[in-house]
Design an enzyme around this catalytic site. Structure first.
Site, short mmCIF file in Angstrom:
data_model
loop_
_atom_site.label_atom_id
_atom_site.label_comp_id
_atom_site.label_asym_id
_atom_site.label_seq_id
_atom_site.Cartn_x
_atom_site.Cartn_y
_atom_site.Cartn_z
N ASN A 23 -5.41 -4.75 -17.87
CA ASN A 23 -4.90 -3.65 -18.69
C ASN A 23 -5.78 -2.40 -18.65
O ASN A 23 -5.43 -1.38 -19.22
CB ASN A 23 -4.70 -4.12 -20.14
N ARG A 92 5.86 -3.33 -16.19
CA ARG A 92 6.01 -2.40 -17.31
C ARG A 92 5.10 -1.18 -17.16
O ARG A 92 5.44 -0.08 -17.57
CB ARG A 92 5.71 -3.12 -18.62
N PRO A 122 10.53 -1.13 -26.60
CA PRO A 122 11.12 0.20 -26.36
C PRO A 122 10.05 1.19 -25.87
O PRO A 122 8.86 0.89 -25.90
CB PRO A 122 11.62 0.60 -27.74
N ILE A 123 10.50 2.36 -25.42
CA ILE A 123 9.53 3.37 -24.97
C ILE A 123 9.70 4.68 -25.76
O ILE A 123 9.31 5.74 -25.31
CB ILE A 123 9.61 3.64 -23.45
N LEU A 125 8.18 5.83 -28.31
CA LEU A 125 6.94 6.53 -28.68
C LEU A 125 6.37 7.31 -27.48
O LEU A 125 5.83 8.40 -27.65
CB LEU A 125 5.89 5.55 -29.21
N ASP A 306 -2.35 -10.81 -26.89
CA ASP A 306 -2.43 -11.43 -25.56
C ASP A 306 -3.25 -12.72 -25.56
O ASP A 306 -3.33 -13.40 -24.53
CB ASP A 306 -3.03 -10.44 -24.55
N ARG A 398 0.43 -12.72 -12.61
CA ARG A 398 0.46 -11.30 -13.00
C ARG A 398 -0.88 -10.86 -13.58
O ARG A 398 -1.26 -9.69 -13.43
CB ARG A 398 1.57 -11.05 -14.03
C1 UD1 Z 1 -0.10 -3.26 -23.88
C2 UD1 Z 1 -0.65 -4.31 -22.96
C3 UD1 Z 1 -0.14 -5.69 -23.36
C4 UD1 Z 1 -0.45 -5.97 -24.82
C5 UD1 Z 1 0.01 -4.82 -25.73
C6 UD1 Z 1 -0.43 -4.95 -27.16
C7 UD1 Z 1 -0.94 -3.14 -20.87
C8 UD1 Z 1 -0.53 -2.99 -19.47
N1 UD1 Z 1 -0.24 -4.01 -21.61
O1 UD1 Z 1 1.32 -3.29 -23.75
O2 UD1 Z 1 -0.77 -6.67 -22.53
O3 UD1 Z 1 0.21 -7.15 -25.23
O4 UD1 Z 1 -0.50 -3.57 -25.22
O5 UD1 Z 1 -1.80 -5.05 -27.24
O6 UD1 Z 1 -1.90 -2.54 -21.31
N2 UD1 Z 1 6.44 0.04 -29.24
C9 UD1 Z 1 7.52 0.78 -29.68
N3 UD1 Z 1 7.84 1.92 -29.01
C10 UD1 Z 1 7.12 2.36 -27.93
C11 UD1 Z 1 6.02 1.60 -27.49
C12 UD1 Z 1 5.71 0.43 -28.18
O7 UD1 Z 1 8.19 0.41 -30.65
O8 UD1 Z 1 7.45 3.41 -27.36
C13 UD1 Z 1 6.11 -1.22 -29.95
C14 UD1 Z 1 6.28 -2.45 -29.03
O9 UD1 Z 1 7.61 -2.89 -29.02
C15 UD1 Z 1 5.35 -3.44 -29.67
C16 UD1 Z 1 4.20 -2.56 -30.18
O10 UD1 Z 1 4.72 -1.23 -30.24
O11 UD1 Z 1 5.97 -4.05 -30.77
C17 UD1 Z 1 2.97 -2.60 -29.32
O12 UD1 Z 1 3.28 -2.20 -28.03
P1 UD1 Z 1 2.26 -1.43 -27.10
O13 UD1 Z 1 0.95 -1.30 -27.76
O14 UD1 Z 1 2.94 -0.19 -26.62
O15 UD1 Z 1 2.14 -2.44 -25.88
P2 UD1 Z 1 2.19 -2.10 -24.34
O16 UD1 Z 1 1.50 -0.81 -24.07
O17 UD1 Z 1 3.55 -2.31 -23.82
#
Ligand code: UD1
Length: 417
Positions: A23, A92, A122-123, A125, A306, A398
């Site tokens: 990460n 992702r 979702p994305i 944010l 994780d 992965r």
């Molecule tokens: C990153 C890590 C992943 C880890 C996670 C949480 C990498 C490549 N992956 O994933 O291994 O499990 O952090 O520590 O670094 N969310 C929204 N909207 C958004 C973005 C996120 O609602 O636009 C929510 C997600 O659904 C989730 C939470 O926020 O419930 C945390 O997600 P996020 O911190 O963004 O995780 P990732 O960056 O995907």
């Protein structure tokens, strides 16, 4: 599809070295797109996700050369601002490239990202953040098309400290005129690593590791650098929990105490001695462990999601009952029914797992459904009576490179076929 076959019952013993953080490497690879000077990344781990991210860089016109464990990246001739569906759907982290591509081209077109199926992911944010930098976004036919011709610094207030959104916005802001502030940002060590990596090249990022990051846009990243990303705290935790479950005595090299405080806090009352000096952790286990009564996953510095699956596996053979709450992802208990096939006594209700420790697990054929859940099944196999087969080993690849060697070198009987 390849699988692991494990004969359980061996106490782990010996020394293992933690490889670099997936990460950290992934956003750093995305960040390399911002610089047209050469970059050399050290201790490159050959996780499948890192190799896929290299494919993304190559597809955009960059060059990546992995020799031994050094990865050279040359993005002087980037010639595309598009990440097609076939590449984006498998990983992702493709989404991080959006910010970097925008920085370089002031436009970007990226297909919706893939990754582990552990929740909705979702994305919104990420997109909200980019909009605050005056990016115009059209979301159509599975592609996010961005027009960044009028990008300028802005204030982004994140509703949740998302790791990916924080990194993406940081990357978008580095070459964007003016000042950007990200409020309620993520504080994970990988965010600090990304900021250090970019600052060494000439970026101006302040406050990484706190809940407000400020970025002063610069015209160009001017320095060609060599950089060694941080060790993987999740692999470090996987090893520590495996040592606790199996008994025995192990040393873990490249164990960063400051990145693993939440885990160390949870295991501090276990029947073992843990001693850490100069990034080497020494673990000596005495008998079966007492259950840890409650564990809740949280953004850093809280207990990492994780490591939740690996912790469930560890608690499955502890003495007593453990309550494990998954606060980050909605469907991250897919390892539980598989552990139950091995004799574990676990019930899940919504985001809470109640783990009643049993004295013995029994070998069975189980299916890895995601990266960390897959690792947890292998860990359960290490202590189970008889043989365990973990199908779909590719999920584990992965984020672990040759897990069979990592555990095999510590005396486990594990093979991959
Ligand atoms: C990153 C890590 C992943 C880890 C996670 C949480 C990498 C490549 N992956 O994933 O291994 O499990 O952090 O520590 O670094 N969310 C929204 N909207 C958004 C973005 C996120 O609602 O636009 C929510 C997600 O659904 C989730 C939470 O926020 O419930 C945390 O997600 P996020 O911190 O963004 O995780 P990732 O960056 O995907």
């Amino acid at each position: 599809m390849e699988k692991y076959i494990i004969k359980g019952g061996k106490k782990l013993s010996g020394t293992a070295c933690v490889t670099s953080a997936k990460n950290a490497y992934l956003p750093i690879l995305a960040g390399s797109l911002l610089n047209d000077n050469k970059i050399l990344l050290k201790k490159c781990p050959k996780y499948a996700d890192v190799l896929k991210m290299c494919d993304i860089v190559e597809n955009l016109g960059g060059k990546t050369l992995l020799e031994g464990n050094e990865l050279e990246i040359d993005c002087s001739n980037l010639n595309s601002y598009i990440i097609p569906h076939d590449l984006a759907s498998v990983i992702r982290s493709s989404i991080f490239s959006l910010g970097s591509i925008l920085g370089r081209f002031k436009k970007a077109k990226v297909a919706y990202p893939g990754g582990c199926e552990i929740g909705a992911r979702p994305i919104d944010l990420h997109l909200k953040g980019l909009k605050a930098l005056n990016v115009k976004i059209v979301d159509k036919h599975g592609y996010i098309s961005c027009d960044g011709r009028n990008m300028k610094g802005g204030v982004v207030n994140l509703d949740f400290p998302s790791v990916g959104a924080t990194e993406n916005i940081m990357l978008a802001a580095v070459l964007t005129k003016g000042e950007t502030k990200i409020i309620n940002c993520a504080k994970e060590p990988e965010i600090v690593d990304l900021a250090n990596f970019l600052n060494m090249q000439g970026a101006k990022i302040y406050g990484a590791g706190t809940s407000v990051i400020r970025i002063e846009g610069v015209k160009k990243l001017t320095n060609s650098i060599e950089y060694e990303p941080i060790p993987d705290r999740i692999i470090a935790g996987t090893l520590l929990l495996s040592g606790l479950m199996t008994g025995g005595e192990i040393q873990i090299k490249r164990f960063k105490q400051e990145h693993n405080m939440a885990l160390l806090e949870k295991v501090k009352n276990s029947s073992c001695t843990i001693c850490i000096k100069d990034d080497i952790l020494h673990l000596k286990v005495e008998g079966r462990q007492k259950a840890i009564s409650k564990i809740e996953t949280m953004p850093f510095p809280g207990f990492p999601t994780d490591l939740q699956a690996q912790m469930v596996a560890c608690q499955a053979v502890s003495k007593g009952t453990s309550i494990i709450v998954e606060n980050l992802f909605e469907t991250r208990f897919k390892h539980v029914p598989e552990l139950v096939k091995m004799g574990a006594k676990i019930t899940v209700s919504g985001r809470t797992a109640v783990v009643r420790g049993v004295e013995k697990l029994y070998g069975a054929e189980v299916n890895a459904q995601d990266l960390r859940g897959g690792a947890a099944l292998v860990m359960a196999g290490l202590v189970a009576e008889g043989y365990t087969t973990v199908n779909n080993a590719n999920h584990i690849d992965r984020g672990y490179y040759k897990l069979e060697n990592l555990f095999g070198n510590l005396g486990a009987e594990i093979e991959r076929i």
